[in-house]
Structures are given as C-alpha cells and as structure tokens.
Design a protein around this motif. Structure first.
Motif, mmCIF file in Angstrom:
data_model
loop_
_atom_site.group_PDB
_atom_site.id
_atom_site.type_symbol
_atom_site.label_atom_id
_atom_site.label_comp_id
_atom_site.label_asym_id
_atom_site.label_seq_id
_atom_site.Cartn_x
_atom_site.Cartn_y
_atom_site.Cartn_z
ATOM 1 N N GLY A 92 10.873 -11.919 -24.080
ATOM 2 C CA GLY A 92 11.300 -12.355 -22.755
ATOM 3 C C GLY A 92 10.131 -12.530 -21.803
ATOM 4 N N VAL A 93 10.450 -13.015 -20.622
ATOM 5 C CA VAL A 93 9.445 -13.207 -19.580
ATOM 6 C C VAL A 93 9.050 -11.843 -19.010
ATOM 7 N N LEU A 94 7.780 -11.664 -18.744
ATOM 8 C CA LEU A 94 7.278 -10.401 -18.203
ATOM 9 C C LEU A 94 7.099 -10.497 -16.693
ATOM 10 N N LEU A 95 7.779 -9.631 -15.970
ATOM 11 C CA LEU A 95 7.604 -9.456 -14.537
ATOM 12 C C LEU A 95 6.897 -8.123 -14.362
ATOM 13 N N VAL A 96 5.648 -8.150 -13.903
ATOM 14 C CA VAL A 96 4.816 -6.949 -13.925
ATOM 15 C C VAL A 96 4.483 -6.509 -12.506
ATOM 16 N N ASP A 97 4.851 -5.269 -12.171
ATOM 17 C CA ASP A 97 4.546 -4.705 -10.865
ATOM 18 C C ASP A 97 3.031 -4.637 -10.678
ATOM 19 N N GLY A 98 2.579 -5.048 -9.490
ATOM 20 C CA GLY A 98 1.153 -5.097 -9.205
ATOM 21 C C GLY A 98 0.453 -3.768 -9.252
ATOM 22 N N LEU A 99 1.196 -2.664 -9.127
ATOM 23 C CA LEU A 99 0.584 -1.346 -9.195
ATOM 24 C C LEU A 99 -0.074 -1.126 -10.549
ATOM 25 N N ALA A 100 0.489 -1.755 -11.591
ATOM 26 C CA ALA A 100 -0.122 -1.691 -12.918
ATOM 27 C C ALA A 100 -0.959 -2.933 -13.205
ATOM 28 N N LEU A 101 -0.411 -4.094 -12.881
ATOM 29 C CA LEU A 101 -1.077 -5.352 -13.227
ATOM 30 C C LEU A 101 -2.500 -5.409 -12.700
ATOM 31 N N GLY A 102 -2.691 -5.020 -11.450
ATOM 32 C CA GLY A 102 -3.993 -5.168 -10.817
ATOM 33 C C GLY A 102 -5.080 -4.308 -11.409
ATOM 34 N N ALA A 103 -4.707 -3.328 -12.237
ATOM 35 C CA ALA A 103 -5.690 -2.442 -12.855
ATOM 36 C C ALA A 103 -5.864 -2.722 -14.343
ATOM 37 N N LEU A 104 -5.238 -3.797 -14.840
ATOM 38 C CA LEU A 104 -5.371 -4.152 -16.251
ATOM 39 C C LEU A 104 -6.465 -5.189 -16.442
ATOM 40 N N PRO A 105 -7.203 -5.129 -17.552
ATOM 41 C CA PRO A 105 -8.329 -6.050 -17.766
ATOM 42 C C PRO A 105 -7.856 -7.461 -18.068
ATOM 43 N N GLN A 106 -8.598 -8.421 -17.557
ATOM 44 C CA GLN A 106 -8.222 -9.817 -17.741
ATOM 45 C C GLN A 106 -8.179 -10.208 -19.215
ATOM 46 N N ILE A 124 -2.038 -11.710 -24.244
ATOM 47 C CA ILE A 124 -0.586 -11.583 -24.355
ATOM 48 C C ILE A 124 0.027 -12.964 -24.563
ATOM 49 N N ALA A 125 0.801 -13.123 -25.622
ATOM 50 C CA ALA A 125 1.372 -14.426 -25.979
ATOM 51 C C ALA A 125 2.696 -14.637 -25.267
ATOM 52 N N GLY A 126 2.639 -14.897 -24.002
ATOM 53 C CA GLY A 126 3.844 -15.130 -23.224
ATOM 54 C C GLY A 126 3.494 -15.174 -21.755
ATOM 55 N N PRO A 127 4.351 -15.794 -20.943
ATOM 56 C CA PRO A 127 4.039 -15.944 -19.516
ATOM 57 C C PRO A 127 4.163 -14.629 -18.748
ATOM 58 N N LEU A 128 3.269 -14.445 -17.811
ATOM 59 C CA LEU A 128 3.282 -13.285 -16.929
ATOM 60 C C LEU A 128 3.661 -13.716 -15.522
ATOM 61 N N VAL A 129 4.485 -12.907 -14.869
ATOM 62 C CA VAL A 129 4.809 -13.096 -13.457
ATOM 63 C C VAL A 129 4.428 -11.811 -12.736
ATOM 64 N N ALA A 130 3.615 -11.927 -11.714
ATOM 65 C CA ALA A 130 3.184 -10.758 -10.948
ATOM 66 C C ALA A 130 4.176 -10.468 -9.829
ATOM 67 N N LEU A 131 4.418 -9.194 -9.586
ATOM 68 C CA LEU A 131 5.232 -8.752 -8.455
ATOM 69 C C LEU A 131 4.339 -7.875 -7.588
ATOM 70 N N CYS A 151 -4.292 -14.641 -14.450
ATOM 71 C CA CYS A 151 -3.611 -14.721 -15.750
ATOM 72 C C CYS A 151 -2.123 -15.021 -15.607
ATOM 73 N N CYS A 152 -1.611 -15.065 -14.394
ATOM 74 C CA CYS A 152 -0.168 -15.146 -14.164
ATOM 75 C C CYS A 152 0.291 -16.575 -13.917
ATOM 76 N N ALA A 153 1.425 -16.919 -14.516
ATOM 77 C CA ALA A 153 1.993 -18.245 -14.296
ATOM 78 C C ALA A 153 2.556 -18.376 -12.888
ATOM 79 N N ARG A 154 3.130 -17.303 -12.370
ATOM 80 C CA ARG A 154 3.668 -17.274 -11.009
ATOM 81 C C ARG A 154 3.374 -15.907 -10.393
ATOM 82 N N VAL A 155 3.390 -15.864 -9.073
ATOM 83 C CA VAL A 155 3.181 -14.623 -8.331
ATOM 84 C C VAL A 155 4.301 -14.486 -7.312
ATOM 85 N N ILE A 156 4.943 -13.328 -7.306
ATOM 86 C CA ILE A 156 5.979 -13.025 -6.320
ATOM 87 C C ILE A 156 5.412 -11.983 -5.360
#
Length: 354
Positions: free
Chosen positions: A68-82, A88-95, A124-129
């Motif tokens: 499925g599509v990944l919606l990733v909370d920025g509290l984790a996303l922002g500290a993950l390496p590019q 990751i083989a799939g679209p990322l959406v940042a929250l 790395c994100c296809a969309r940002v919320i």
C-alpha cells in the motif's frame, strides 16, 4: 479500486501530544473516505534514532510499501536517511506537523542536522501533507518542497457546545505537553507580575515526555510563590479535557512555535476568549476577533495582556463571541480525512501510470 495505505509513526500512538492526536483521528476517519488504512508503528527512538532504530524502521516501511501507499509522520521521516528512503519500492507521502529543526531547546548543531536531514527526506516523497498553511509555506520556502506537491490538511475539530466563560475570579486554562516550545516558563513570569489580581491557572499536558522541563517549571512556580494558584494537572482524558474547557474563562497559549495549535481550535470551538502568541501557525489559526496575540517569548507583553483581559470582563466577552464565531468555521475530521484521502489516491494513480 480500493486504496490500501499505512500510516507510519514512531513509538506509542496513544501519547498525549497534538501530532499523535492528529494521527489517531486520521486512522479513525480515513476508512469512511474509502481508504483501508493500517497503523504502522516504528521504533520509539525518533527523532533521535539509533542505528538499530533506523534499520528496523526502513525494514518495516519497505515491507509495507509492497502492500500500500506509505503515509509517514514527519517525526520519523525527517530523521531517516535519504539513501534508505530512496531504496523503498513504493511511493512515500510525508505528513508534517512542523519541521523537526524548529523544536525549541535544540542545539545549533542539532537544528542544522535536522534541517538537512528533513530536506533530504522530503525530496524522496511523491507528495507532502502539512497540517497548516504556515507549515506549508515553511516547507516550500526552506525545505525544497514544490507547491504543486503540497496538500494542506488542517486538523479537524469536533463539534462542542459553547461554554459560559463567566467565572469569577477568572479561571485560566492552558493545554499542551510540558516541553520548552510551549513557553510555560514565559507564562509563569508573566503571571508573577500580576499576582495582585485574582485568578487561577490550570495546565493540562503530559509531564512525562520532558521530565527536566516539568521539574524546572514546578520549581519556577514555587519560587514565584504561585503554587496555590497554578495547577499542573498532567495529561487528561478526552472527557477530562472537555470538563476543563467547560470550567474555564480564558484560554492562554504562550507557545514559542506551533505547526497549527489544535488546542486553540478546540478552545475557539467552545467560545473561550484566547490569549496567545504569534509563534508559527498560531497567528493564522486564531483570528484577531478571537483574542489578543503577541510576539512569542515576551513575558512583559503577556502580563499586560493578561491584566487587560482579567480586569475587563466586557473585553473578554467580546473575544469569546469572536472565538465562538471563528470556531464554527473550523473544519471537522471528515473534511481533513477527505483531503488526505484525495492525496493518497492521486499518489496511487501516479504510481500505477509510472
């Protein structure tokens, strides 16, 4: 076609913060928008993860991306390496609730590292919320997010009856976790300047997330001789928080920065007059008709505004009317979920045609 998605967040989803409350509501309301959403807990070490936390988080995200599509909370996303996110083989959406680098109390080095890391992760994100227009503007201006990939999904606010807000002496209420960014030390300094007036203050917010800040605040209150007038109640249930709003006359929010300010929206929805700063998105969340706003960190200005509101009941009532009117215009969680669902569907469609 059904849409499957995962909302990834670090640690315990039940934590009593605005960001986690937002995530809980998204999980609760997206199914009504036709999204089969599942929670995806990540290690609790974020936003300061160890190497094992990063490895485990990337593994969980990689596995979920196949389904499925990944919606990733920025509290984790922002500290993950590019590099790991790119793999990751799939679209990322940042929250993004607010950029990590804008948290109060960070060293200059940590701020710079967070800004660089989050900028790289968002690329790395296809969309940002983003949870507010102000946060969205910051992401476009400082983090390289393209405006056409940005969605604003402000937090919803539940319907609530108007509160009386007519107690005497006035009962002040502040809501928010005891962390440096909330500016409670500034509020105590301001209240010490008007100790000759009759008032009480209740602060609702977890004392356990930052024990040092909570301890320092308790000591500051005691040193100011305000221990009998300021109550640090800790976290509250939804019912307890509703009762606190009902029993209050003025909502005070001295935060140095907010990505939105969900407690402010809840207070306005109930018709509480507002005294707040202009930190971050607060200046947009609270209209001028709902209360008095001032620059963050200014205890003297806060004391002057408090003196005015405590000694002028008619002014408080006028702002209460303005707050309630503004509260009726706020979005509900179904509207928020609809915006997020539309974004997830757009990402799914784009990925299928790639």
């Amino acid at each position: 076609m059904s849409l499957k998605a995962f909302l990834a967040f670090p640690g315990d989803l039940s934590l009593p913060t605005g960001g986690y409350a937002y995530d809980r509501q998204v999980l609760a309301h997206l199914p009504d928008q036709g999204v089969e959403i599942q929670p995806l807990p990540l290690p609790a070490g974020f936003p300061f993860p160890g190497a094992a936390d990063v490895t485990e988080a990337l593994a969980r995200l990689t596995a979920a991306a196949r389904r499925g599509v990944l919606l990733v909370d920025g509290l984790a996303l922002g500290a993950l390496p590019q590099a790991g996110l790119r793999a990751i083989a799939g679209p990322l959406v940042a929250l993004v609730h607010h950029p990590l680098a804008l948290e109060e109390g960070l060293s200059t080095e940590h701020q710079a590292n967070f800004a660089a890391s989050e900028r790289a992760a968002l690329a790395c994100c296809a969309r940002v919320i983003a949870s507010s227009p102000q946060t969205g503007r910051i992401l476009v201006r400082d983090y390289g997010v393209r405006a056409e990939t940005l969605t604003i999904a402000e937090p919803g606010t539940e319907r609530a009856a108007r509160v009386p807000a007519d107690g005497s002496p006035p009962r002040l209420l502040a809501v928010g976790t005891l962390i440096p960014r909330k500016g409670y030390d500034v509020l105590v300094r301001a209240l010490a300047q008007i100790a000759d007036l009759d008032w009480t203050l209740t602060v609702i917010g977890s004392r356990d997330i930052d024990l040092l800040t909570a301890s320092r605040l308790e000591a500051q209150i005691a040193e100011a001789g305000l221990g009998g007038r300021i109550t640090l109640r800790g976290a509250a249930t939804a019912e307890g928080l509703a009762a606190a709003y009902q029993a209050s006359d003025l909502f005070v929010h001295p935060a140095l920065f907010e990505g939105y300010g969900m407690a402010l929206a809840e207070a306005m929805r109930r018709g509480l007059p507002i005294l707040c700063t202009t930190g971050g998105a607060v200046k947009d969340t609270v209209p001028d008709s709902a209360g008095i706003k001032m620059p963050p960190g200014d205890a003297d200005a806060l004391a002057q505004a408090l003196h005015r509101l405590l000694t002028e009941p008619a002014t408080r009532r006028a702002y209460a009317d303005g707050a309630f009117a503004a509260g009726t215009l706020l979005p509900d969680w179904d509207q928020t979920a609809h915006r997020i669902a539309s974004t997830l569907r757009a990402v799914q469609a784009q990925d299928q045609h790639a």
